[in-house]
Design a protein around this motif. Structure first.
Motif, PDB file in Angstrom:
ATOM      1  N   ILE A 178       1.064  -1.268   0.088  1.00 28.85           N
ATOM      2  CA  ILE A 178      -0.005  -0.019   0.041  1.00 28.85           C
ATOM      3  C   ILE A 178       1.027   1.300  -0.252  1.00 28.85           C
ATOM      4  O   ILE A 178       1.733   1.328   1.015  1.00 28.85           O
ATOM      5  CB  ILE A 178      -0.930  -0.087   1.339  1.00 28.85           C
ATOM      6  CG1 ILE A 178      -1.722  -1.240   1.221  1.00 28.85           C
ATOM      7  CG2 ILE A 178      -1.610   1.314   1.358  1.00 28.85           C
ATOM      8  CD1 ILE A 178      -2.571  -1.260   2.498  1.00 28.85           C
ATOM      9  N   ILE A 179       0.885   2.110  -1.241  1.00 23.87           N
ATOM     10  CA  ILE A 179       1.690   3.280  -1.255  1.00 23.87           C
ATOM     11  C   ILE A 179       0.794   4.572  -0.856  1.00 23.87           C
ATOM     12  O   ILE A 179      -0.350   4.474  -1.320  1.00 23.87           O
ATOM     13  CB  ILE A 179       2.453   3.321  -2.451  1.00 23.87           C
ATOM     14  CG1 ILE A 179       3.076   2.183  -2.912  1.00 23.87           C
ATOM     15  CG2 ILE A 179       3.120   4.625  -2.662  1.00 23.87           C
ATOM     16  CD1 ILE A 179       3.610   2.145  -4.351  1.00 23.87           C
ATOM     17  N   VAL A 180       1.290   5.304  -0.021  1.00 23.48           N
ATOM     18  CA  VAL A 180       0.513   6.259   0.622  1.00 23.48           C
ATOM     19  C   VAL A 180       1.143   7.624   0.234  1.00 23.48           C
ATOM     20  O   VAL A 180       2.209   7.984   0.612  1.00 23.48           O
ATOM     21  CB  VAL A 180       0.298   6.094   2.189  1.00 23.48           C
ATOM     22  CG1 VAL A 180      -0.727   7.223   2.935  1.00 23.48           C
ATOM     23  CG2 VAL A 180      -0.568   5.042   2.393  1.00 23.48           C
ATOM     24  N   LEU A 181       0.580   8.531  -0.647  1.00 22.40           N
ATOM     25  CA  LEU A 181       1.087   9.680  -0.963  1.00 22.40           C
ATOM     26  C   LEU A 181       0.935  11.163   0.276  1.00 22.40           C
ATOM     27  O   LEU A 181      -0.322  11.467   0.299  1.00 22.40           O
ATOM     28  CB  LEU A 181       0.647  10.422  -1.935  1.00 22.40           C
ATOM     29  CG  LEU A 181       1.810   9.752  -3.152  1.00 22.40           C
ATOM     30  CD1 LEU A 181       1.189   8.206  -3.429  1.00 22.40           C
ATOM     31  CD2 LEU A 181       1.917  10.568  -4.296  1.00 22.40           C
ATOM     32  N   SER A 182       2.067  11.228   0.934  1.00 21.77           N
ATOM     33  CA  SER A 182       1.754  12.304   2.019  1.00 21.77           C
ATOM     34  C   SER A 182       2.610  13.390   1.355  1.00 21.77           C
ATOM     35  O   SER A 182       3.005  13.471   0.210  1.00 21.77           O
ATOM     36  CB  SER A 182       2.143  11.813   3.259  1.00 21.77           C
ATOM     37  OG  SER A 182       1.834  12.833   4.404  1.00 21.77           O
ATOM     38  N   LEU A 210      -1.198   1.932  11.451  1.00 17.00           N
ATOM     39  CA  LEU A 210      -1.674   0.887  10.603  1.00 17.00           C
ATOM     40  C   LEU A 210      -0.571  -0.056  10.546  1.00 17.00           C
ATOM     41  O   LEU A 210      -0.660  -1.298  10.476  1.00 17.00           O
ATOM     42  CB  LEU A 210      -2.265   1.305   9.355  1.00 17.00           C
ATOM     43  CG  LEU A 210      -2.735  -0.036   8.501  1.00 17.00           C
ATOM     44  CD1 LEU A 210      -4.006  -0.663   9.148  1.00 17.00           C
ATOM     45  CD2 LEU A 210      -3.340   0.624   7.211  1.00 17.00           C
ATOM     46  N   ASN A 211       0.782   0.523  10.384  1.00 14.96           N
ATOM     47  CA  ASN A 211       1.900  -0.190  10.018  1.00 14.96           C
ATOM     48  C   ASN A 211       2.155  -1.111  11.410  1.00 14.96           C
ATOM     49  O   ASN A 211       2.527  -2.237  11.353  1.00 14.96           O
ATOM     50  CB  ASN A 211       3.013   0.518   9.790  1.00 14.96           C
ATOM     51  CG  ASN A 211       3.929   0.201   8.666  1.00 14.96           C
ATOM     52  OD1 ASN A 211       3.543  -0.921   8.503  1.00 14.96           O
ATOM     53  ND2 ASN A 211       4.635   0.997   8.179  1.00 14.96           N
ATOM     54  N   LYS A 224       3.110  -4.393   2.905  1.00 19.70           N
ATOM     55  CA  LYS A 224       3.928  -3.589   3.664  1.00 19.70           C
ATOM     56  C   LYS A 224       3.287  -1.977   3.089  1.00 19.70           C
ATOM     57  O   LYS A 224       2.683  -1.898   1.983  1.00 19.70           O
ATOM     58  CB  LYS A 224       5.527  -3.398   2.802  1.00 19.70           C
ATOM     59  CG  LYS A 224       5.887  -4.874   2.866  1.00 19.70           C
ATOM     60  CD  LYS A 224       6.986  -4.807   3.659  1.00 19.70           C
ATOM     61  CE  LYS A 224       7.972  -6.306   4.048  1.00 19.70           C
ATOM     62  NZ  LYS A 224       8.356  -6.428   5.023  1.00 19.70           N
ATOM     63  N   ILE A 225       3.533  -1.058   4.042  1.00 21.10           N
ATOM     64  CA  ILE A 225       2.970   0.414   3.814  1.00 21.10           C
ATOM     65  C   ILE A 225       4.299   1.072   3.307  1.00 21.10           C
ATOM     66  O   ILE A 225       5.132   1.055   4.309  1.00 21.10           O
ATOM     67  CB  ILE A 225       2.121   0.659   4.789  1.00 21.10           C
ATOM     68  CG1 ILE A 225       0.937  -0.143   5.114  1.00 21.10           C
ATOM     69  CG2 ILE A 225       1.783   2.207   4.505  1.00 21.10           C
ATOM     70  CD1 ILE A 225       0.176   0.184   6.148  1.00 21.10           C
ATOM     71  N   THR A 226       3.970   1.863   2.521  1.00 22.41           N
ATOM     72  CA  THR A 226       5.088   2.880   2.099  1.00 22.41           C
ATOM     73  C   THR A 226       4.495   4.289   2.146  1.00 22.41           C
ATOM     74  O   THR A 226       3.586   4.620   1.508  1.00 22.41           O
ATOM     75  CB  THR A 226       5.662   2.687   0.800  1.00 22.41           C
ATOM     76  OG1 THR A 226       6.143   1.317   0.769  1.00 22.41           O
ATOM     77  CG2 THR A 226       6.691   3.659   0.143  1.00 22.41           C
ATOM     78  N   GLY A 269       7.877   1.390  -3.394  1.00 23.71           N
ATOM     79  CA  GLY A 269       6.732   0.468  -2.941  1.00 23.71           C
ATOM     80  C   GLY A 269       7.127  -0.826  -3.313  1.00 23.71           C
ATOM     81  O   GLY A 269       6.856  -1.908  -2.641  1.00 23.71           O
ATOM     82  N   LEU A 270       7.746  -1.285  -4.294  1.00 28.37           N
ATOM     83  CA  LEU A 270       8.307  -2.484  -4.910  1.00 28.37           C
ATOM     84  C   LEU A 270       9.370  -3.030  -3.619  1.00 28.37           C
ATOM     85  O   LEU A 270       9.353  -4.230  -3.473  1.00 28.37           O
ATOM     86  CB  LEU A 270       8.847  -2.484  -6.217  1.00 28.37           C
ATOM     87  CG  LEU A 270       7.856  -2.280  -7.238  1.00 28.37           C
ATOM     88  CD1 LEU A 270       8.611  -2.118  -8.542  1.00 28.37           C
ATOM     89  CD2 LEU A 270       7.064  -3.614  -7.338  1.00 28.37           C
ATOM     90  N   ASN A 271      10.083  -2.164  -3.104  1.00 28.64           N
ATOM     91  CA  ASN A 271      10.831  -2.329  -2.062  1.00 28.64           C
ATOM     92  C   ASN A 271      10.561  -2.664  -0.903  1.00 28.64           C
ATOM     93  O   ASN A 271      11.434  -3.074   0.067  1.00 28.64           O
ATOM     94  CB  ASN A 271      12.084  -1.029  -1.991  1.00 28.64           C
ATOM     95  CG  ASN A 271      13.381  -1.433  -1.882  1.00 28.64           C
ATOM     96  OD1 ASN A 271      13.760  -2.426  -2.044  1.00 28.64           O
ATOM     97  ND2 ASN A 271      14.010  -0.364  -1.673  1.00 28.64           N
ATOM     98  N   GLY A 272       9.352  -2.276  -0.457  1.00 23.62           N
ATOM     99  CA  GLY A 272       8.638  -2.445   0.850  1.00 23.62           C
ATOM    100  C   GLY A 272       9.377  -1.481   1.863  1.00 23.62           C
ATOM    101  O   GLY A 272       9.350  -1.641   3.007  1.00 23.62           O
ATOM    102  N   GLN A 273       9.777  -0.233   1.234  1.00 18.43           N
ATOM    103  CA  GLN A 273      10.379   0.747   2.206  1.00 18.43           C
ATOM    104  C   GLN A 273       9.039   1.230   3.015  1.00 18.43           C
ATOM    105  O   GLN A 273       7.888   1.434   2.535  1.00 18.43           O
ATOM    106  CB  GLN A 273      10.964   1.863   1.349  1.00 18.43           C
ATOM    107  CG  GLN A 273      12.197   1.927   1.149  1.00 18.43           C
ATOM    108  CD  GLN A 273      12.615   2.851   0.084  1.00 18.43           C
ATOM    109  OE1 GLN A 273      12.894   2.523  -0.953  1.00 18.43           O
ATOM    110  NE2 GLN A 273      12.490   4.246   0.333  1.00 18.43           N
ATOM    111  N   LYS A 274       9.541   1.584   4.500  1.00 19.96           N
ATOM    112  CA  LYS A 274       8.439   2.139   5.095  1.00 19.96           C
ATOM    113  C   LYS A 274       8.198   3.497   4.901  1.00 19.96           C
ATOM    114  O   LYS A 274       6.812   4.224   4.847  1.00 19.96           O
ATOM    115  CB  LYS A 274       8.789   2.050   6.610  1.00 19.96           C
ATOM    116  CG  LYS A 274       8.645   0.671   7.323  1.00 19.96           C
ATOM    117  CD  LYS A 274       8.436   0.517   8.571  1.00 19.96           C
ATOM    118  CE  LYS A 274       7.827  -0.634   9.328  1.00 19.96           C
ATOM    119  NZ  LYS A 274       8.410  -1.067  10.506  1.00 19.96           N
TER     120      LYS A 274
END
Ligand SMILES: NC(=O)c1ccc[n+]([C@@H]2O[C@H](COP(=O)([O-])OP(=O)(O)OC[C@H]3O[C@@H](n4cnc5c(N)ncnc54)[C@H](OP(=O)(O)O)[C@@H]3O)[C@@H](O)[C@H]2O)c1
Length: 310
Positions: A178-182, A210-211, A224-226, A269-274
């Motif tokens: 899940i990629i979240v744009l902040s 959520l993480n 994984k949430i990014t 996102g593909l990397n699973g970076q927080k």
């Protein structure tokens, strides 16, 4: 003081180098079921083209059908055999969030017999930069409610509707993301960004919780949430606000390229970076606000008072 700043900068360069080495190729998008919200313009639109080019099955969503259809046909030109679906929805309404996820699952099931979501990109946003009008409290609350419903509740609702389609009983090898744009505007809260900054700061807290919760429920290897903290990216929406208030030369110098940004977001996102800080030195602002909150607020105030054209 100077050596603390130097150590911070050197650590950032090392972290950046480490992540660059680890960056997975965008071709890992091949065959993935991806939903992109707010894909009719800007960063979302650019991410749709990259996903199409790299073989993902895409659902693109926003309110304006004509723009979405244009994006879809451009995706078809880039990658003629790649399935793509357009869903028109206003994501400040719960019903439309449900419609988006239900229709996406139907679509993914039809095309690859896989009723799963591999990547949810929460990108849509309502943006507002204007001073508060103390003579119109009702209107102020209405604007805040609209932005919160779209930017925060919309993101939260979609993530909750999606999570069941990301959890699998079998020993899933690859994680879903899940990629979240902040935005950096969650840290630099200017008076005139009151509603937008509020929604983005709330998103940060919400997705950090959520993480933690995913970890608590031992789902961290499956989902994984990014959280992406973006600076100024050269989109039409951003320019329509900044060009009105800031000197054009300054904006031209500061803005970052949309395509490069979209690639970085997808890669993280593909990397699973927080977290993704883009540009990476944006993280220094967070430290600066944490260490010198008074000074930083004063600077923000001066910028608003003397730099912004009223
Ligand atoms: N550009 C920047 O400098 C910058 C900086 C920091 C963070 N960000 C974040 O990055 C994301 C993308 O920014 P952008 O500059 O590419 O923005 P943009 O071009 O304005 O795109 C926003 C998208 O969201 C859609 N949208 C807005 N409200 C919606 C709603 N209620 N329901 C469904 N769709 C909705 C819009 O399409 P419709 O009008 O067709 O619905 C549009 O496709 C946003 O989350 C933004 O906050 C951008």
């Amino acid at each position: 003081m100077l050596h603390i700043i130097l150590i911070l900068i050197i650590s950032l360069i090392i972290i950046k180098f480490f992540f660059l080495c680890k960056s997975p190729s965008l071709s890992n998008l091949q065959g993935k079921n991806v939903i992109i919200t707010g894909a009719s313009t800007g960063i979302g639109e650019e991410m749709a083209y990259i996903c199409a080019k790299n073989g993902a099955n895409i659902v693109i969503a926003s309110r304006r059908k004509t723009l979405l259809d244009k994006v879809a046909s451009k995706c078809k030109n880039i990658s003629p055999n790649q399935p793509i679906k357009v869903i028109t929805c206003d994501l400040k309404h719960e019903k439309d969030c449900e419609k988006l996820i239900n229709l996406s699952i139907e679509f993914f099931n039809e095309i690859n017999d896989k009723p799963e979501i591999d990547m949810l990109i929460l990108n849509h946003a309502m943006t507002l930069f204007e001073h508060m009008d103390f003579n119109n409290p009702k209107l102020m609350v209405e604007k805040l409610r609209d932005i919160t419903m779209s930017n925060l509740i919309g993101f939260a609702t979609l993530s909750h509707l999606t999570i069941p389609y990301m959890i699998s009983d079998s020993n899933q090898k690859e994680f879903k993301s899940i990629i979240v744009l902040s935005s950096l505007m969650s840290t630099i809260s200017l008076g005139m960004s009151w509603a937008y900054s509020t929604s983005k700061a709330a998103i940060n807290s919400y997705f950090t919780s959520l993480n933690e919760e995913l970890e608590y429920q031992e789902l961290q290897n499956q989902i994984k949430i990014t959280l992406c903290h973006l600076g100024s990216i050269n989109t039409i929406t951003m320019r329509s606000h900044t060009d009105k208030y800031f000197p054009k030369l300054l904006v031209d110098y500061m803005v970052l390229n949309v395509e490069v940004t979209a690639k970085s977001i997808l890669q993280s996102g593909l990397n699973g970076q927080k977290e993704l800080w883009y540009p990476s030195y944006g993280i220094l602002l967070r430290y600066a606000y944490g260490i010198f909150p008074g000074i930083m607020r004063k600077i923000g105030f001066w910028i608003q008072k003397y730099l912004i054209k009223n």
